[in-house]
Write a protein that holds these residues in place. Structure first.
Motif, PDB file in Angstrom:
ATOM      1  N   SER A 247      -3.499  -1.693   8.311  1.00 34.44           N
ATOM      2  CA  SER A 247      -3.038  -1.498   9.565  1.00 34.44           C
ATOM      3  C   SER A 247      -2.685  -2.805  10.121  1.00 34.44           C
ATOM      4  O   SER A 247      -1.958  -3.382  10.949  1.00 34.44           O
ATOM      5  N   ARG A 248      -3.337  -3.944   9.600  1.00 33.42           N
ATOM      6  CA  ARG A 248      -3.507  -5.210   9.829  1.00 33.42           C
ATOM      7  C   ARG A 248      -2.960  -6.217   8.945  1.00 33.42           C
ATOM      8  O   ARG A 248      -2.955  -7.431   9.142  1.00 33.42           O
ATOM      9  N   MET A 249      -2.351  -5.747   7.501  1.00 36.16           N
ATOM     10  CA  MET A 249      -2.128  -6.558   6.675  1.00 36.16           C
ATOM     11  C   MET A 249      -1.280  -5.895   5.557  1.00 36.16           C
ATOM     12  O   MET A 249      -1.446  -4.736   5.862  1.00 36.16           O
ATOM     13  N   SER A 250      -0.626  -6.542   4.810  1.00 33.40           N
ATOM     14  CA  SER A 250       0.450  -5.825   3.895  1.00 33.40           C
ATOM     15  C   SER A 250      -0.678  -4.905   2.657  1.00 33.40           C
ATOM     16  O   SER A 250      -1.791  -5.504   2.632  1.00 33.40           O
ATOM     17  N   VAL A 251      -0.016  -4.244   2.026  1.00 31.51           N
ATOM     18  CA  VAL A 251      -0.716  -3.568   1.166  1.00 31.51           C
ATOM     19  C   VAL A 251      -1.316  -4.374  -0.073  1.00 31.51           C
ATOM     20  O   VAL A 251      -2.320  -4.364  -0.629  1.00 31.51           O
ATOM     21  N   GLU A 252      -0.642  -5.290  -0.176  1.00 33.61           N
ATOM     22  CA  GLU A 252      -0.771  -6.181  -1.521  1.00 33.61           C
ATOM     23  C   GLU A 252      -2.084  -7.109  -1.064  1.00 33.61           C
ATOM     24  O   GLU A 252      -2.995  -7.299  -1.797  1.00 33.61           O
ATOM     25  N   ASP A 253      -2.053  -7.592   0.241  1.00 34.94           N
ATOM     26  CA  ASP A 253      -3.056  -8.387   0.765  1.00 34.94           C
ATOM     27  C   ASP A 253      -4.308  -7.305   0.849  1.00 34.94           C
ATOM     28  O   ASP A 253      -5.348  -7.898   0.206  1.00 34.94           O
TER      29      ASP A 253
END
Length: 335
Positions: free
Chosen positions: A139-145
């Motif tokens: 919820s706070r960052m991309s899936v990749e991250d």
């Protein structure tokens, strides 16, 4: 960063060619150059800019960061930090068609805390807590991250502790199974059946460690590639038959141990030999490969009839995207 250092530095592309390959307007990357010194083309005697494969890859990477919510100054700062600090993990905040609204740059402290909490939850066989931790992180960052900065380090920590005899093998199996379920869900949500330039991905017979390969396929699908994921322990004969029928532009293989890397090399030669007679103007096929063992034992790369795609999923996706964009022929079915 390792990905960019492996790419050619010979300047061969003019401004128009770079704009075509990257989808970034020439005015935009020229403005990046003026303000931040990136990319860094050479100038001809007539003052024309010429760009290398490394420049093209960098422009693509910067584009990916800005598409997911970073400002260009944040993206440049991230690139410079990773280039100047080799130990810092490479993180790619990519998305497809705006499906992900990532808005955070790399935060080592934040990621380390999430990774520690996730590892502890998995060690205690608490899938509910592990799910909650990943949901909060995503919820706070991309899936990749999240995958590269949290899930992968947590799995690595568990594997390392098992190798030291601190954990039961059941803990490692539980963690891997959790990761595969989570990545499988992300893969299905990414709609891998749609997209451009079909890619087949598999672990050859005897290779059961598929987390890294599946993570790469998630990233590829989210970048708009059409991915046929075949999973672990696939006999070479079946893989060759699938390749011949599906006619992908690229087949991705992965190995986790020296023994499996040797088998992968043998399989690569069999695949190339078996498919060479059906390749032609309308179908060109390549083999890409990866896996931690190739970083630990680089000489094993030399026996594989294919291209090494990088040390993690983000590097692999950036390398593959650059390879497809720079190819003079259509690599694979785009229907």
């Amino acid at each position: 960063m390792a990905l960019f250092s492996r790419l050619a530095t010979r300047a061969v592309y003019n401004t128009s060619a770079v704009a075509q390959r990257t989808g970034v307007p020439a005015d935009t990357f020229r403005a990046w150059e003026r303000r931040y010194g990136l990319p860094s083309p050479i100038r001809t005697e007539t003052n024309q800019r010429l760009y290398s494969d490394r420049d093209v890859a960098l422009i693509l990477w910067l584009r990916h960061q800005t598409e997911t919510g970073m400002t260009i100054s944040q993206a440049v700062a991230l690139y410079l930090a990773q280039r100047e600090t080799p130990g810092l993990a490479f993180v790619s905040n990519t998305s497809t068609n705006g499906r992900v609204a990532a808005h955070h740059s790399y935060d080592g402290v934040l990621h380390a805390d999430y990774a520690r909490r996730l590892a502890e939850a998995l060690i205690h066989y608490d899938s509910h807590a592990a799910t909650r931790i990943l949901d909060e992180a995503f919820s706070r960052m991309s899936v990749e991250d999240g995958c590269l900065g949290i899930l992968q380090p947590a799995l690595h920590e568990i594997g390392t502790r098992w190798q030291r005899g601190e954990l039961l093998i059941s803990s490692e199996h539980f963690a891997s199974a959790f990761a595969l379920r989570r990545l499988g869900t992300l893969f299905n949500l990414s709609q891998p059946e749609f997209g451009r330039s079909r890619i087949v991905a598999a672990c050859i017979e005897g290779e059961f460690h598929e987390v890294g390969l599946l993570m790469t396929c998630v990233f590829l699908s989210r970048r708009g590639f059409r991915v046929v994921y075949l999973g672990a322990d696939l006999p070479v004969e079946d893989l060759i038959e699938t390749i011949t029928r599906a006619k992908p532009g690229l087949t991705l293989l992965s190995a986790s141990t020296a023994e499996r890397a040797i088998e992968l090399a043998r399989a690569s030669r069999e695949i190339q030999s078996a498919t060479s007679w059906v390749q032609g103007e309308s179908w060109k096929h390549r083999i890409g490969f990866g896996g931690r063992v190739f970083e630990e034992m680089p000489h094993l790369k030399l026996d594989v009839d294919g291209v090494y795609c990088g040390s993690n999923a983000a590097e692999a996706v950036a390398f593959i995207e650059t390879m497809f964009f720079s190819s003079p022929v259509d690599l694979g079915d785009t229907a």
